[in-house]
Design an enzyme around this catalytic site. Structure first.
Site, PDB file in Angstrom:
ATOM      1  N   LYS A 160      38.403  49.935  42.940  1.00  0.00           N
ATOM      2  CA  LYS A 160      38.518  50.116  44.382  1.00  0.00           C
ATOM      3  C   LYS A 160      39.920  50.625  44.705  1.00  0.00           C
ATOM      4  CE  LYS A 160      39.872  47.674  47.720  1.00  0.00           C
ATOM      5  NZ  LYS A 160      40.506  48.730  48.585  1.00  0.00           N
ATOM      6  N   GLU A 199      49.650  41.616  39.544  1.00  0.00           N
ATOM      7  CA  GLU A 199      50.994  42.204  39.602  1.00  0.00           C
ATOM      8  C   GLU A 199      51.331  42.316  41.072  1.00  0.00           C
ATOM      9  OE1 GLU A 199      53.976  44.152  40.377  1.00  0.00           O
ATOM     10  OE2 GLU A 199      52.659  45.880  40.042  1.00  0.00           O
ATOM     11  N   CYS A 257      57.434  47.927  44.012  1.00  0.00           N
ATOM     12  CA  CYS A 257      57.583  46.483  43.890  1.00  0.00           C
ATOM     13  C   CYS A 257      58.797  46.104  43.058  1.00  0.00           C
ATOM     14  CB  CYS A 257      56.317  45.878  43.284  1.00  0.00           C
ATOM     15  SG  CYS A 257      55.817  46.622  41.725  1.00  0.00           S
ATOM     16  N   GLU A 275      60.192  40.979  50.799  1.00  0.00           N
ATOM     17  CA  GLU A 275      59.975  42.346  50.322  1.00  0.00           C
ATOM     18  C   GLU A 275      59.762  43.268  51.524  1.00  0.00           C
ATOM     19  OE1 GLU A 275      57.632  44.314  46.637  1.00  0.00           O
ATOM     20  OE2 GLU A 275      56.395  43.133  47.997  1.00  0.00           O
TER      21      GLU A 275
END
Length: 477
Positions: A176, A250, A284, A382
């Site tokens: 997906k 992750e 990231c 983040e």
């Protein structure tokens, strides 16, 4: 405009069950550049059924690793020949500067695919061990049907780092892609079909969060591999835990770059263009907390502000562009929101700020905050954009303490004239990877994080093992 009205299921372009569509919008022009079907639960049912059939009764898991590698070698050759078209497409979809796209959105995915093809010939698939009561054969078998859910920032890389080891292991896959970047998955599907990978081994259904959640909980799935936000990862982990389903996650990061006293400042600041600002900061593992010794703080602040303030911001298809637009308006607003938060917290903007570089497109000025302390939100959360936080430290112990004082543990780096000492410091950083005088992800080494940065590892031989089940077959002496 690239318009697709089918889904890639069972090796064929199939008609979707619903009528919904996803518009793909250029972050540079804000115009629609593509359209794909919005996958439904019924479409996921069909995709999982195709993958299940291919795994339970098809040839793929019953081939030898060498036979699978030979077929995947055809895909790798196609990919190698057409990397430029993939790089161009990802740049168009999500705004990655083309210079970065050629490397990270196309070349590195192809290299990762080739790495796993080569690994098939050296990996220990079966071994004999002396048991306590007699000899034992220990063999590795594919885990089954894999749900691969991946994000928009490096869509090909995050897909291939799941797809390549899964396929070499003998698994089948339902993927997906993110609704922001489904077009590159369609291009890869065309190459998969051309390479002759058996029907049903790879299935691709774009969709939103609900479609992804449905796939995660589907009873026909044996393993989930996810790259994305920590919040989404927690929900996926909970769902997989309820079903005792293996999962690789992750997730996010807030990596620290420690500048030691002896670092060459010119080369260090130049290195931050990639290490800290890669992919417009939408990475990231980006090194977004810059830790400078108090004795050199002003020097570092001036050099960092000069570098960031001089970056070329504009059309991502222009080879001179260093920072492109963010992927979506919501991301632009999110990053600008964090710039306001940093100002409200008392940090000082020493480069960039809230003035947008262009009137059209989802651009944010590359920004550096000085006077940051590690308890501020801009140092702990983040941001996922071109925003750097500059912190000071007293001594090396203090630098390590600040670097490790984070909910995340994905990446990090140490910048120094003494590489051996840099390695010693890197060993003390509680992250899944920590570079010295650089930061880069290597396809043949494990990638993943501690703490809120995820579960498990991808890449390297360690990235193949999660797609395998281990079976012991003892027998009499």
């Amino acid at each position: 405009m690239r318009e697709h009205d089918r889904l890639f299921i069972g090796g064929e372009w199939t008609t979707p069950s619903g009528t919904g569509t996803i518009d793909v919008i250029s972050p540079h022009t804000e115009e629609i550049i593509g359209r794909v079907p919005d996958g439904t639960p019924a479409d996921m049912d069909a995709a999982v059924a195709a993958a299940r059939e291919a795994f339970d009764r098809g040839p793929w898991p019953r081939m030898t690793p060498a036979e699978r590698a030979e077929i995947l070698g055809r895909l790798s050759a196609i990919y190698a020949e057409r990397q430029q078209s993939m790089a161009d497409l990802v740049t168009e979809e999500m705004g990655s500067p083309i210079g970065f796209s050629i490397f990270a959105q196309a070349a590195i995915p192809q290299m990762t695919l080739q790495y796993y093809i080569d690994l098939a010939g050296t990996f220990t698939w079966e071994e004999e061990r002396p048991g306590m009561l007699g000899p034992v054969t220990v063999t590795r078998e594919p885990v089954g049907v894999v749900a691969a859910i991946y994000p928009w920032n490096v869509p090909q890389f995050t897909f291939i780092m799941k797809l390549a080891p899964a396929l070499i292991a003998g698994c089948t896959v339902v993927a997906k892609p993110s609704p922001e970047t489904p077009l590159d998955a369609y291009l890869l599907a065309e190459w998969i079909k051309e390479a002759g990978i058996p029907d049903g081994v790879v299935n691709i259904v774009p969709g939103g969060r609900e479609t992804g959640a449905y796939l995660v909980e589907h009873p026909g799935v044996d393993k989930v591999a996810f790259t994305g936000s920590t919040d989404a990862g927690r929900k996926i982990a909970a769902a997989c835990g309820q079903r005792l389903r293996p999962v690789t996650l992750e997730l996010g990061g807030k990596s620290a770059a420690i500048i030691l006293e002896d670092a060459d400042l010119a080369s260090t600041i130049e290195g931050f263009k990639l290490a800290s600002l890669m992919n417009n900061g939408e990475a990231c593992a980006a090194q977004t907390r810059i830790l400078a010794p108090r004795s050199r703080y002003d020097e570092v602040a001036d050099a960092l502000a000069t570098m960031v303030g001089g970056l070329s911001v504009g059309d991502p298809a222009d080879y001179t562009t260093e920072i492109g637009p963010l992927v979506a308006r919501r991301q632009q607003e999110r990053v600008e929101g964090y710039i306001r938060i940093g100002q409200d917290e008392g940090a000082k903007v020493i480069a960039g700020g809230l003035d947008r570089p262009h009137d059209r497109g989802w651009y944010v000025a590359p920004t550096v905050f000085g006077g940051v302390t590690n308890d501020m939100r801009i140092a702990r959360e983040e941001i996922f954009g071109p925003v750097l936080a500059l912190l000071s430290y007293d001594d090396e112990e203090d630098a390590v303490r600040i670097a490790n004082d984070s909910d995340y543990g994905l990446g990090g780096s140490v910048w120094t004239a003494d590489v051996d000492h840099g390695v010693e410091v890197a060993r003390r950083i509680r992250t899944g990877s920590c570079g010295v005088n650089m930061y880069i992800m290597e396809p043949n080494t494990p990638f993943g994080g501690y703490k809120d940065s995820g579960l498990g590892r991808e890449l390297g031989p360690e990235g193949l093992s999660p797609y395998l089940e281990y079976k012991a077959i003892p027998r009499p002496a």
